[in-house]
Enzyme design. Structure first.
Site, PDB file in Angstrom:
ATOM      1  N   CYS A 158       0.818  -1.193   0.000  1.00 48.07           N
ATOM      2  CA  CYS A 158       0.000   0.000   0.000  1.00 48.07           C
ATOM      3  C   CYS A 158       0.861   1.255   0.000  1.00 48.07           C
ATOM      4  O   CYS A 158       2.086   1.194  -0.014  1.00 48.07           O
ATOM      5  CB  CYS A 158      -0.899   0.014   1.237  1.00 48.07           C
ATOM      6  SG  CYS A 158      -1.846  -1.506   1.463  1.00 48.07           S
ATOM      7  N   LEU A 173      -3.446  -1.697  -1.877  1.00 49.56           N
ATOM      8  CA  LEU A 173      -3.326  -2.762  -2.852  1.00 49.56           C
ATOM      9  C   LEU A 173      -3.656  -4.042  -2.103  1.00 49.56           C
ATOM     10  O   LEU A 173      -2.880  -4.487  -1.247  1.00 49.56           O
ATOM     11  CB  LEU A 173      -1.920  -2.815  -3.442  1.00 49.56           C
ATOM     12  CG  LEU A 173      -1.637  -3.951  -4.441  1.00 49.56           C
ATOM     13  CD1 LEU A 173      -2.509  -3.814  -5.674  1.00 49.56           C
ATOM     14  CD2 LEU A 173      -0.167  -3.980  -4.827  1.00 49.56           C
ATOM     15  N   ASP A 222      -3.074  -9.540   7.722  1.00 50.47           N
ATOM     16  CA  ASP A 222      -1.872  -9.343   8.520  1.00 50.47           C
ATOM     17  C   ASP A 222      -1.858  -7.952   9.142  1.00 50.47           C
ATOM     18  O   ASP A 222      -1.176  -7.711  10.142  1.00 50.47           O
ATOM     19  CB  ASP A 222      -0.611  -9.597   7.696  1.00 50.47           C
ATOM     20  CG  ASP A 222      -0.453  -8.668   6.502  1.00 50.47           C
ATOM     21  OD1 ASP A 222      -1.474  -8.196   5.977  1.00 50.47           O
ATOM     22  OD2 ASP A 222       0.691  -8.437   6.072  1.00 50.47           O
ATOM     23  N   SER A 249      11.143 -11.773  -6.633  1.00 52.02           N
ATOM     24  CA  SER A 249      12.318 -11.292  -7.352  1.00 52.02           C
ATOM     25  C   SER A 249      13.601 -11.852  -6.747  1.00 52.02           C
ATOM     26  O   SER A 249      13.666 -12.151  -5.552  1.00 52.02           O
ATOM     27  CB  SER A 249      12.353  -9.755  -7.299  1.00 52.02           C
ATOM     28  OG  SER A 249      13.612  -9.251  -7.671  1.00 52.02           O
TER      29      SER A 249
END
Length: 613
Positions: free
Chosen positions: A2, A51, A102, A377
Site C-alpha cells: 500500500c 493494494l 496481517d 524477485s
C-alpha cells in the site's frame, strides 16, 4: 502492499485540514489502486491507499482499535510473513480478531508489545501507529529498507509518507534541493536517512522513530552485526538451502495471482525453481516473466559486463521448472518514450539517470500487472552472496571507497562529464564520497584473528548490504508500485542476510566463483547452463535506435537554451554528444544524455527550487 501518509500537528485540530490530507493520500493512488481511507482525530491525520493482497474484503485501513484510554490507529504498507504465528500467539494472550489480514495482526501486536513488536516481525514493511493513549506517533521500517518511508519534522509535529511526493503535497513543505541533496543525487552512495529533498528524512532501515509533544526520538532495533560463524562449507550450504525453502514458502502466501521475475541468472532461477517445486505440491504452476529487447538475442554483442544474452537461459529454466512463461519484448521506441520517462521520474521523485534500465523495468512491471499482483524477485542475492564483479576485482577490493564506484566509473564514467564545471567544483563529490565512506566503515567490527583479506571482504559485503542494496531496493519498489504490483524479495529475509554475512569469504566463495553458497545450495534445482553461467547484470538494450532517440531528444532540449537544466549541465558537452555520429556514442556518453534528459524532465515536473549556496 500500500501507500501510507499522515500529518501530526500538536498545535492544530487536523479535522480542519481534511482537504490537505486527501491531497497527500491521493499521491499514493498508484501504490494502492484498490481502496482509499483516511482517519482524523485531533492532532493526528492518517491516509491510506490499498493494494489488496491478503484478506481482500477485511483489510481496509486506516485500522483502529478502541481502548479505555484512547484510540490506536494504524496505516500499514508491506507484508508480515510470520503473521500466522503471531496471530496464534496473540490469540493465546486473549486478543480477538475480526479479519484474516496481517494488518490486524500488526495492530494487535502493537497493543500487546508496543514498539517492541518490530523485533517480532519477519517481512517487508513501513507502518505508522497513532497511539491516542499517549498522543504519540510510532513509525517503523523493516530491517533491510525494502519498503520506503519518509518524514519531515515540522514546528509542531511531523509529516510522513511512503514516498516524498506525499509530503511535498502538503503546504508546509517546500520542494527545495540544496547542494547536499545534489551531492546525494550524483554520488551514488545512499547515505542512510538522507532523502535529497531539504527538510525531509528517511526512516532508516531497522529503526523506530517516535514523535510526541517532547519531540522526535529514534531507536535502532536491528542492524548488521559481526559475530563468529563456525559452520563449515557443507553445514553452510545446508543451512542456506533450509532457510531458502522456508523463506520462499512464506513469501508465496497471497490471495491474489503470483509470479516470479526470471532473468536466467542464478538468483532468479534458484528462486523460481524453489517456488515451482513448492507450488507443484499444491497442484499449481508458477508463472514467470522476463524482459527482453527486440532482436537482442540474435544480434547480441558481448562486452565486459555481459558475456551472454539472458533469453536462452530464461527458457532453460522455464522448461526445467515447468513454468508458464512469458517474455516481455520491448523495442527502442518504447524505451525512449517521453511519457514512460515521465512516469519513471514521477515514480522515483528524482532523476536517477538509470535510463533504459528504469524504463524497461517499469514496462516489464506494467505488463506483468495485467496477469499478476504479486511477483517474487531475485533482487539482493548479489549483495548477500557476493555476486558483483567488484567482489573479485583487485582494484575495487583495495580501493578506500565504495567498491561499486570503481566498477561503475570503469564502464559508465561519472556525472562530472556532463555537469557544469562550476557545479562540479561546488559539489566536491570526491570529498563527499570519502567522508561518506569513512562513516560507513566506522561501525564494522573485526573478529578476533580475522585475516586482513577476510576483513577487507567483510567490509565490502557490509557496504553492499547497508548502502548499495538500498539503491536497488528503492528502484524495485518505486517501479513496481507505480503500476500497483507488489514485488517480494526473498533474499532480503534478515535471517538469511545475517547468516551469510557472517560466513567467511572463504566459505562464500569456496570455489573461487561468485555466489558459491547459493549455487551449491540449489544445484539440484537449476539447469547446468545456469549453474555454469557467469554473472550478468540487469540487461540494457544494444539497439542503436535507442541512442538515436536520445540524441533527437537532446537536440530538442538544446533549442531551449534558457531551460533550467543548463544551470546544472554543461550545454556544450550535451551539444557535442547530441550531434556525434551514433556509432561513436559510448556507454558514458549515452548515460550522460539519459541523465541530462532525466534532470530536465524532473525540473519541468517538480519545479524544485535549486540552491547552489
Amino acid at each position: 502492499m500500500c501507500g501510507i501518509t499522515g500529518w501530526i500537528s500538536y498545535d492544530r485540530d487536523l479535522r480542519n485540514e481534511v482537504p490537505a490530507l486527501d491531497a497527500m493520500t491521493e499521491t499514493m493512488a498508484c501504490r494502492g489502486p484498490d481502496d482509499r481511507g483516511t482517519w482524523v482525530e485531533g492532532p493526528a491525520a492518517l491516509g491510506h491507499r490499498r493494494l489488496a493482497i491478503i484478506d481482500l474484503a477485511g483489510g481496509r485501513q486506516p485500522m483502529t482499535a478502541d481502548t479505555p484510554d484512547g484510540t490506536v490507529a494504524l496505516v500499514y504498507s508491506g507484508e508480515a510473513y510470520n503473521f500466522t504465528e503471531l496471530r496464534c500467539e496473540l490469540t493465546g494472550l486473549g486478543h480477538r480478531f475480526s479479519t484474516d489480514s496481517d494488518t490486524e495482526v500488526v495492530l494487535r501486536a502493537y497493543l500487546a508489545w508496543g514498539e517492541r513488536l518490530a523485533e517480532r516481525l519477519n517481512g517487508m514493511f513501513a507502518f505508522a501507529v497513532w497511539d491516542g493513549r499517549h498522543d504519540k506517533l510510532v513509525m517503523v521500517r523493516d530491517r533491510m529498507g525494502i519498503k520506503p518511508f519518509y518524514y519531515a519534522p515540522t514546528s509542531d509535529g511531523v509529516l510522513f509518507g511512503s514516498e516524498p511526493k506525499a509530503i511535498l503535497a502538503n503546504q508546509l513543505m517546500r520542494a527545495r534541493v540544496g547542494l547536499d541533496g545534489l551531492r546525494e543525487l550524483f554520488a551514488m552512495v545512499k547515505t542512510p536517512g538522507h532523502a535529497v529533498w531539504d527538510g525531509m528524512c528517511e526512516v532508516e532501515p531497522g529503526t523506530v522513530v517516535t514523535v510526541d509533544r517532547q519531540g522526535l526520538h529514534r531507536r535502532v532495533y536491528w542492524q548488521l552485526e559481526t559475530r563468529p560463524q563456525p559452520d563449515d562449507r557443507d553445514a553452510s550450504i545446508a543451512t542456506v538451502r533450509s532457510l531458502l525453502e522456508d523463506i520462499v514458502r512464506r513469501q508465496l502466501v497471497a490471495d491474489v495471482p503470483r509470479c516470479t521475475l526470471l532473468s536466467g541468472g542464478l538468483d532468479s532461477s534458484a528462486m523460481t525453481a524453489l517456488a515451482a517445486r513448492q507450488l507443484a505440491e499444491q497442484g499449481e504452476k508458477v508463472r514467470s516473466f522476463a524482459v527482453d529487447f527486440a532482436g537482442q538475442t540474435d544480434h547480441f554483442v558481448a562486452d565486459d559486463l555481459r558475456s551472454t544474452p539472458d533469453t536462452p537461459f530464461v527458457h532453460d529454466v522455464a522448461r526445467s521448472s515447468g513454468t508458464e512463461h512469458q517474455d516481455i519484448v520491448l523495442d527502442a521506441r518504447a524505451l525512449a518514450d517521453l511519457d514512460v520517462r515521465a512516469k519513471v521520474i514521477r515514480a522515483r521523485d528524482l532523476p536517477m539517470g538509470f535510463g533504459d534500465m528504469d524504463a524497461s523495468l517499469y514496462l516489464l512491471f506494467q505488463a506483468i500487472r495485467g496477469h499478476s499482483t504479486v511477483a517474487l524477485s531475485g533482487e539482493s542475492a548479489d549483495e548477500v552472496f557476493g555476486g558483483y564483479v567488484q567482489f573479485f576485482d583487485e582494484e575495487a577490493r583495495r580501493a578506500d571507497t565504495f567498491p561499486w564506484l570503481v566498477s561503475f566509473r570503469q564502464h559508465f564514467g561519472d556525472d562530472s562529464e556532463i555537469l557544469r564545471p562550476r557545479l562540479t567544483e561546488a559539489l566536491n563529490l570526491g570529498a563527499y564520497v570519502a567522508d561518506s565512506y569513512r562513516r560507513a566503515v566506522s561501525g564494522i567490527r573485526r573478529l578476533e584473528g580475522e585475516s586482513d583479506f577476510e576483513y577487507r571482504m567483510r567490509r565490502i559485503c557490509y557496504l553492499h548490504l547497508t548502502r548499495f542494496v538500498r539503491i536497488l531496493l528503492d528502484r524495485k519498489d518505486r517501479m513496481s508500485m507505480a503500476v500497483g504490483l507488489e514485488v517480494r524479495v526473498p533474499y532480503c529475509d534478515h535471517r538469511l542476510v545475517d547468516y551469510v554475512y557472517n560466513s567467511p569469504w572463504s566459505v562464500k566463495s569456496f570455489d573461487g566463483r561468485e555466489k558459491s553458497l547459493l549455487r551449491e545450495a540449489t544445484a539440484d534445482l537449476i539447469p547446468k547452463s545456469v549453474y555454469d553461467r557467469l554473472k550478468s547484470p540487469y540487461p540494457s538494450t544494444q539497439d542503436p535506435g535507442y541512442a538515436v532517440a536520445l540524441q533527437e531528444q537532446a537536440r530538442d532540449l538544446l533549442t531551449r537554451p534558457s531551460h533550467p537544466v543548463f544551470d546544472l549541465v554543461d550545454r556544450e558537452r550535451v551539444h557535442q554528444v547530441a550531434h556525434r555520429d551514433t556509432p561513436q556514442i559510448t556507454q558514458p556518453s549515452r548515460r550522460g544524455l539519459e541523465r541530462t534528459l532525466d534532470l530536465a524532465l524532473w525540473l519541468d515536473l517538480y519545479k524544485p527550487e535549486i540552491s547552489l549556496n
